[in-house]
Design a protein around this motif. Sequence first.
Motif, mmCIF file in Angstrom:
data_model
loop_
_atom_site.group_PDB
_atom_site.id
_atom_site.type_symbol
_atom_site.label_atom_id
_atom_site.label_comp_id
_atom_site.label_asym_id
_atom_site.label_seq_id
_atom_site.Cartn_x
_atom_site.Cartn_y
_atom_site.Cartn_z
ATOM 1 N N ILE A 6 49.126 82.057 85.638
ATOM 2 C CA ILE A 6 49.516 80.946 84.773
ATOM 3 C C ILE A 6 49.901 79.771 85.651
ATOM 4 O O ILE A 6 50.698 79.903 86.571
ATOM 5 C CB ILE A 6 50.690 81.347 83.865
ATOM 6 N N ASN A 7 49.316 78.646 85.358
ATOM 7 C CA ASN A 7 49.619 77.414 86.073
ATOM 8 C C ASN A 7 50.917 76.849 85.491
ATOM 9 O O ASN A 7 50.962 76.462 84.332
ATOM 10 C CB ASN A 7 48.459 76.436 85.907
ATOM 11 N N THR A 8 51.963 76.803 86.276
ATOM 12 C CA THR A 8 53.266 76.359 85.781
ATOM 13 C C THR A 8 53.298 74.874 85.457
ATOM 14 O O THR A 8 54.229 74.410 84.811
ATOM 15 C CB THR A 8 54.380 76.672 86.795
ATOM 16 N N HIS A 9 52.305 74.126 85.870
ATOM 17 C CA HIS A 9 52.272 72.691 85.611
ATOM 18 C C HIS A 9 51.292 72.325 84.505
ATOM 19 O O HIS A 9 51.154 71.158 84.175
ATOM 20 C CB HIS A 9 51.905 71.922 86.879
ATOM 21 N N ARG A 10 50.632 73.321 83.930
ATOM 22 C CA ARG A 10 49.614 73.054 82.916
ATOM 23 C C ARG A 10 50.262 72.601 81.609
ATOM 24 O O ARG A 10 51.176 73.225 81.098
ATOM 25 C CB ARG A 10 48.795 74.316 82.669
ATOM 26 N N HIS A 11 49.766 71.506 81.081
ATOM 27 C CA HIS A 11 50.210 70.997 79.792
ATOM 28 C C HIS A 11 49.147 71.341 78.755
ATOM 29 O O HIS A 11 47.956 71.212 79.019
ATOM 30 C CB HIS A 11 50.423 69.484 79.839
ATOM 31 N N THR A 53 54.086 77.273 80.301
ATOM 32 C CA THR A 53 55.078 78.283 80.660
ATOM 33 C C THR A 53 56.282 78.252 79.729
ATOM 34 O O THR A 53 56.832 79.296 79.390
ATOM 35 C CB THR A 53 55.552 78.105 82.115
ATOM 36 N N GLU A 54 56.687 77.056 79.279
ATOM 37 C CA GLU A 54 57.831 76.950 78.366
ATOM 38 C C GLU A 54 57.511 77.549 77.000
ATOM 39 O O GLU A 54 58.342 78.225 76.402
ATOM 40 C CB GLU A 54 58.249 75.491 78.210
ATOM 41 N N VAL A 55 56.306 77.311 76.511
ATOM 42 C CA VAL A 55 55.904 77.865 75.216
ATOM 43 C C VAL A 55 55.815 79.389 75.300
ATOM 44 O O VAL A 55 56.309 80.103 74.415
ATOM 45 C CB VAL A 55 54.570 77.257 74.744
#
Length: 67
Positions: A6-11, A53-55
């Motif tokens: 998972i890309n932690t910067h992906r929006h 990542t937050e979702v």
Amino acid sequence: MPSPAINTHRHISAATVRELCGGISDMTLWRWLDQRDFPEPARIGRRRYWRETEVLAWLNTFREAAQ
């Protein structure tokens, strides 16, 4: 087969968030933003984007609380 990293910067867009949350409607997403501890989106232009990542972290917490 290992899961992709998972890309932690992906929006991700609202459409992707709704899909990840089980195909909820846009109105449900708005309600969750008002009533639950749902991650706040970032606004880029007139569009909303969430950090993936937050979702996913919110979904895991929400599912654990429902059990």
